[in-house]
Design an enzyme around this catalytic site. Sequence first.
Site, PDB file in Angstrom:
ATOM      1  N   GLY A 175       0.834  -1.215   0.000  1.00 38.57           N
ATOM      2  CA  GLY A 175       0.000   0.000   0.000  1.00 38.57           C
ATOM      3  C   GLY A 175       0.856   1.247   0.000  1.00 38.57           C
ATOM      4  O   GLY A 175       1.214   1.758   1.071  1.00 38.57           O
ATOM      5  N   VAL A 178      -0.119   7.660   0.972  1.00 39.97           N
ATOM      6  CA  VAL A 178       0.576   8.692   1.747  1.00 39.97           C
ATOM      7  C   VAL A 178       1.455   8.072   2.840  1.00 39.97           C
ATOM      8  O   VAL A 178       2.657   8.343   2.940  1.00 39.97           O
ATOM      9  CB  VAL A 178      -0.473   9.643   2.389  1.00 39.97           C
ATOM     10  CG1 VAL A 178       0.191  10.631   3.315  1.00 39.97           C
ATOM     11  CG2 VAL A 178      -1.278  10.351   1.318  1.00 39.97           C
ATOM     12  N   MET A 179       0.845   7.225   3.666  1.00 37.77           N
ATOM     13  CA  MET A 179       1.555   6.676   4.831  1.00 37.77           C
ATOM     14  C   MET A 179       2.549   5.582   4.434  1.00 37.77           C
ATOM     15  O   MET A 179       3.656   5.513   4.960  1.00 37.77           O
ATOM     16  CB  MET A 179       0.545   6.112   5.840  1.00 37.77           C
ATOM     17  CG  MET A 179      -0.341   7.147   6.466  1.00 37.77           C
ATOM     18  SD  MET A 179       0.588   8.341   7.434  1.00 37.77           S
ATOM     19  CE  MET A 179       0.872   7.428   8.934  1.00 37.77           C
ATOM     20  N   HIS A 357      -6.558   7.479  21.030  1.00 37.21           N
ATOM     21  CA  HIS A 357      -5.654   8.596  20.700  1.00 37.21           C
ATOM     22  C   HIS A 357      -6.380   9.571  19.768  1.00 37.21           C
ATOM     23  O   HIS A 357      -6.376  10.782  19.989  1.00 37.21           O
ATOM     24  CB  HIS A 357      -4.385   8.048  20.036  1.00 37.21           C
ATOM     25  CG  HIS A 357      -3.568   9.065  19.303  1.00 37.21           C
ATOM     26  ND1 HIS A 357      -3.930   9.572  18.070  1.00 37.21           N
ATOM     27  CD2 HIS A 357      -2.405   9.693  19.628  1.00 37.21           C
ATOM     28  CE1 HIS A 357      -3.046  10.452  17.672  1.00 37.21           C
ATOM     29  NE2 HIS A 357      -2.100  10.549  18.595  1.00 37.21           N
ATOM     30  N   ASN A 358      -7.020   9.037  18.744  1.00 42.28           N
ATOM     31  CA  ASN A 358      -7.719   9.911  17.793  1.00 42.28           C
ATOM     32  C   ASN A 358      -8.897  10.617  18.456  1.00 42.28           C
ATOM     33  O   ASN A 358      -9.202  11.759  18.120  1.00 42.28           O
ATOM     34  CB  ASN A 358      -8.208   9.106  16.587  1.00 42.28           C
ATOM     35  CG  ASN A 358      -7.069   8.787  15.634  1.00 42.28           C
ATOM     36  OD1 ASN A 358      -5.908   8.805  16.027  1.00 42.28           O
ATOM     37  ND2 ASN A 358      -7.385   8.486  14.401  1.00 42.28           N
ATOM     38  N   LYS A 430     -12.900  10.524   9.321  1.00 39.20           N
ATOM     39  CA  LYS A 430     -12.767   9.192   8.708  1.00 39.20           C
ATOM     40  C   LYS A 430     -13.311   8.104   9.623  1.00 39.20           C
ATOM     41  O   LYS A 430     -13.041   6.919   9.405  1.00 39.20           O
ATOM     42  CB  LYS A 430     -11.313   8.923   8.352  1.00 39.20           C
ATOM     43  CG  LYS A 430     -10.879   9.641   7.083  1.00 39.20           C
ATOM     44  CD  LYS A 430      -9.601   9.053   6.547  1.00 39.20           C
ATOM     45  CE  LYS A 430      -9.266   9.653   5.201  1.00 39.20           C
ATOM     46  NZ  LYS A 430      -7.890   9.386   4.824  1.00 39.20           N
TER      47      LYS A 430
HETATM   48  P1  NDP Z   1      -3.994   6.473   0.988  1.00 39.80           P
HETATM   49  O1  NDP Z   1      -5.378   6.598   0.489  1.00 39.80           O
HETATM   50  O2  NDP Z   1      -3.016   7.529   0.667  1.00 39.80           O
HETATM   51  O3  NDP Z   1      -3.386   5.077   0.488  1.00 39.80           O
HETATM   52  C1  NDP Z   1      -4.096   3.889   0.570  1.00 39.80           C
HETATM   53  C2  NDP Z   1      -3.306   2.770  -0.049  1.00 39.80           C
HETATM   54  O4  NDP Z   1      -4.078   1.586   0.042  1.00 39.80           O
HETATM   55  C3  NDP Z   1      -3.014   2.993  -1.525  1.00 39.80           C
HETATM   56  O5  NDP Z   1      -1.735   2.504  -1.824  1.00 39.80           O
HETATM   57  C4  NDP Z   1      -4.073   2.121  -2.195  1.00 39.80           C
HETATM   58  O6  NDP Z   1      -3.691   1.645  -3.446  1.00 39.80           O
HETATM   59  C5  NDP Z   1      -4.140   0.963  -1.237  1.00 39.80           C
HETATM   60  N1  NDP Z   1      -5.382   0.215  -1.375  1.00 39.80           N
HETATM   61  C6  NDP Z   1      -6.627   0.654  -1.138  1.00 39.80           C
HETATM   62  N2  NDP Z   1      -7.507  -0.338  -1.348  1.00 39.80           N
HETATM   63  C7  NDP Z   1      -6.798  -1.420  -1.716  1.00 39.80           C
HETATM   64  C8  NDP Z   1      -7.130  -2.760  -2.073  1.00 39.80           C
HETATM   65  N3  NDP Z   1      -8.386  -3.164  -2.047  1.00 39.80           N
HETATM   66  N4  NDP Z   1      -6.137  -3.592  -2.409  1.00 39.80           N
HETATM   67  C9  NDP Z   1      -4.856  -3.185  -2.420  1.00 39.80           C
HETATM   68  N5  NDP Z   1      -4.471  -1.936  -2.080  1.00 39.80           N
HETATM   69  C10 NDP Z   1      -5.436  -1.072  -1.733  1.00 39.80           C
HETATM   70  O7  NDP Z   1      -4.128   6.262   2.561  1.00 39.80           O
HETATM   71  P2  NDP Z   1      -3.109   6.630   3.733  1.00 39.80           P
HETATM   72  O8  NDP Z   1      -1.747   6.207   3.341  1.00 39.80           O
HETATM   73  O9  NDP Z   1      -3.339   8.023   4.181  1.00 39.80           O
HETATM   74  O10 NDP Z   1      -3.647   5.702   4.903  1.00 39.80           O
HETATM   75  C11 NDP Z   1      -3.419   4.308   4.951  1.00 39.80           C
HETATM   76  C12 NDP Z   1      -3.940   3.821   6.302  1.00 39.80           C
HETATM   77  O11 NDP Z   1      -3.233   4.509   7.340  1.00 39.80           O
HETATM   78  C13 NDP Z   1      -5.418   4.123   6.537  1.00 39.80           C
HETATM   79  O12 NDP Z   1      -5.983   3.114   7.312  1.00 39.80           O
HETATM   80  C14 NDP Z   1      -5.381   5.413   7.334  1.00 39.80           C
HETATM   81  O13 NDP Z   1      -6.529   5.606   8.118  1.00 39.80           O
HETATM   82  C15 NDP Z   1      -4.150   5.183   8.190  1.00 39.80           C
HETATM   83  N6  NDP Z   1      -3.505   6.389   8.688  1.00 39.80           N
HETATM   84  C16 NDP Z   1      -3.397   7.514   7.901  1.00 39.80           C
HETATM   85  C17 NDP Z   1      -2.798   8.641   8.417  1.00 39.80           C
HETATM   86  C18 NDP Z   1      -2.643   9.871   7.590  1.00 39.80           C
HETATM   87  O14 NDP Z   1      -2.264  10.906   8.163  1.00 39.80           O
HETATM   88  N7  NDP Z   1      -2.881   9.830   6.282  1.00 39.80           N
HETATM   89  C19 NDP Z   1      -2.250   8.667   9.803  1.00 39.80           C
HETATM   90  C20 NDP Z   1      -2.345   7.411  10.485  1.00 39.80           C
HETATM   91  C21 NDP Z   1      -2.968   6.335   9.949  1.00 39.80           C
HETATM   92  P3  NDP Z   1      -4.020   2.513  -4.778  1.00 39.80           P
HETATM   93  O15 NDP Z   1      -3.014   3.618  -4.783  1.00 39.80           O
HETATM   94  O16 NDP Z   1      -3.835   1.520  -5.861  1.00 39.80           O
HETATM   95  O17 NDP Z   1      -5.418   2.994  -4.645  1.00 39.80           O
END
Ligand code: NDP
Length: 632
Positions: A175, A178-179, A357-358, A430
């Site tokens: 994945g 962003v994170m 925390h959230n 979210k």
């Molecule tokens: P993004 O939307 O930026 O990235 C999500 C990733 O998940 C992408 O790489 C996406 O792939 C992949 N993905 C989504 N659905 C599928 C699937 N069905 N199969 C395979 N890959 C999939 O999210 P974030 O990076 O922001 O967040 C990721 C997690 O971390 C979430 O649970 C979020 O709540 C948590 N989080 C986020 C924070 C933040 O500040 N952003 C902080 C702390 C936790 P594709 O690019 O192909 O769509």
Amino acid sequence: MRPHLKKQVIFIIGVSGSGKSTIGNLLAKELDLPFFDGDDYHPESNREKMASGKPLNDEDRKGWLMALNTVAKEELKKNSCIIACSALKKKYRQQLSEGIENEFRFVFLHGSFDQILQRMESRSGHFMPLSLLQSQFDTLEPPENAIRVDVINTPEQILEQIKSELNKSEFGLIGLGVMGKSLCRNLAGKGFYISMYNRHVDGKEEDIALTFKKDFPELHTAKAFDKMQAFVHSLQTPRKIMLMVNAGKAVDQVIEEILPFMSTGDIVIDGGNSYYLDTQRRYEYLKEKGISFMGVGVSGGEEGALQGPSLMPGGDPDAYDKIKGYLETISARDPDGNACCSYLGKGGAGHFIKMAHNGVEYSEMQLIAEVYQLLRQGKNMQPDKIADLFEEWCQGELNSYLLEITAKILRRKEGNNWLIDLILDKAANKGTGNWTTVAASQLGIPATVLTSALYSRYISAFKSSREKASALYSPEKLSLELPIVHIKNAYRFARIINHHQGISLLKEASESYAWELDMSEICRIWTNGCIIRSAFIETLVPLLKKEKDILLNAHIAGMLKESYAAITQTVSEAVLGHYPIPCLTAALNYFNSYKEDRSNANMIQAQRDFFGAHGYRKNDDPEGDLHHTNWS
Ligand code: NDP
């Protein structure tokens, strides 16, 4: 082909006669690395003891293992090396690798008693008598976290297998959003050899991992994939795979996709904001398949994930031992320099803690928003003046990451306008605030401040209704007479109540789910890297070592008493001036209810008995039988 090796010590381990020296020497030649035979480091006393047929005890081994550990550390200053050493017990392996936690691999030469006996009988000149072989097998605790090779194979085959395993990545991440991207860069930047995967969607998501790798030099050792099988097979066993995909269905989908390629003992880490009950379910589901599942809360956003997040791991403690080297290395540091990451509890504990925390974060944000509105409209202060004020507050006990970033937000202009004035007043969410509110309700914890913060976001979403209502009721906000220091102290007061409610929620969850959470340790993890890091959280770390209820602590009580008049006056004037201040009000009301020794719930008891014959208890026998009155 010679693998591109991470700098590390390769310990070749196994019982006497398994071929450690032979394989170690051959491997050293192939990889062009120095080789050290552990047998050469035994003191004379150990050699004599073994030669006389007596097995070594832990005390005999201690100095020997320490000597080999020193060799490993010294060699690492220059390059990789190979050390052969029996290291039969987990404890011995820990001693061997002490202080080089992320820079070693064990290669375990495995064979049956008969196979090894046969090999030993065909050898001469070794100081270990055959009689000691049984004691070696009795002592052996087979390592789980090692490259396991079968001594029945030829040395050539063994070498090929070891080289192929050494060539694999130590940690995988799925994945690259962003994170995920930030965590990959953090891991690779710390010297870990990782594999990265992002799904392939024709025409939309193509070569994401490869393109990402090319963009950042620190990813030069990382392997990029968009085929799941190749990704999973690129990892050393037991595999450690972190998911950074969107919470919910995506996590289940990815788990089903990787499962066919996984083996017993592998570890899946969900670093997303997953619902803790989903984590609990996935933990049980994967346990049945021999796979460990860890739910790890990650806080700090994109920048935190890159520079050092606060990590809240929950799940199987043995699995944690195998991933802690990675997580603790990439995490933020607390004020004493320790990792803002440690094992917190079983099952869904990590994700529950992240959720709480959230929840605290929602309230902290809303409290700042309320204070900002009082200062901006009630005290007629311009954003840059409020920024000055918040920066001043940050010099003292009110210091927090959220207040710091708010000051920065308030200074930002677009053209002649303050950017904050151009931003739409509708806040998204979210779902973690919603889950926290539900969990608090289900566990019977009055988390009123965070619930009010969540509802404030919901109300903000009704923009068009609010506009109509504004036209209808034309609310006119009044200037506030109260001094700014009262607003400051009201904010201070409400933050204490907010943290108290968050901690109460965690305590109740810990009891209900038997997680045995350590509140002080949780706050320590929150001292850096995460969004709610603050001076107050730092105050709570020592305090929670001895205090269960922070509101009953003398120091906190002193702070609340000092600020009580301020919050009372702030809430009163703000209400009279028509300002919505749900979180400040909730904090005050909670405190006023919490400190009542005689609440108004006697009336509730009586009403319930009146209409539903539910019965009531009396003051003189609070735990006793229920009484009923025929009220009509
Ligand atoms: P993004 O939307 O930026 O990235 C999500 C990733 O998940 C992408 O790489 C996406 O792939 C992949 N993905 C989504 N659905 C599928 C699937 N069905 N199969 C395979 N890959 C999939 O999210 P974030 O990076 O922001 O967040 C990721 C997690 O971390 C979430 O649970 C979020 O709540 C948590 N989080 C986020 C924070 C933040 O500040 N952003 C902080 C702390 C936790 P594709 O690019 O192909 O769509």
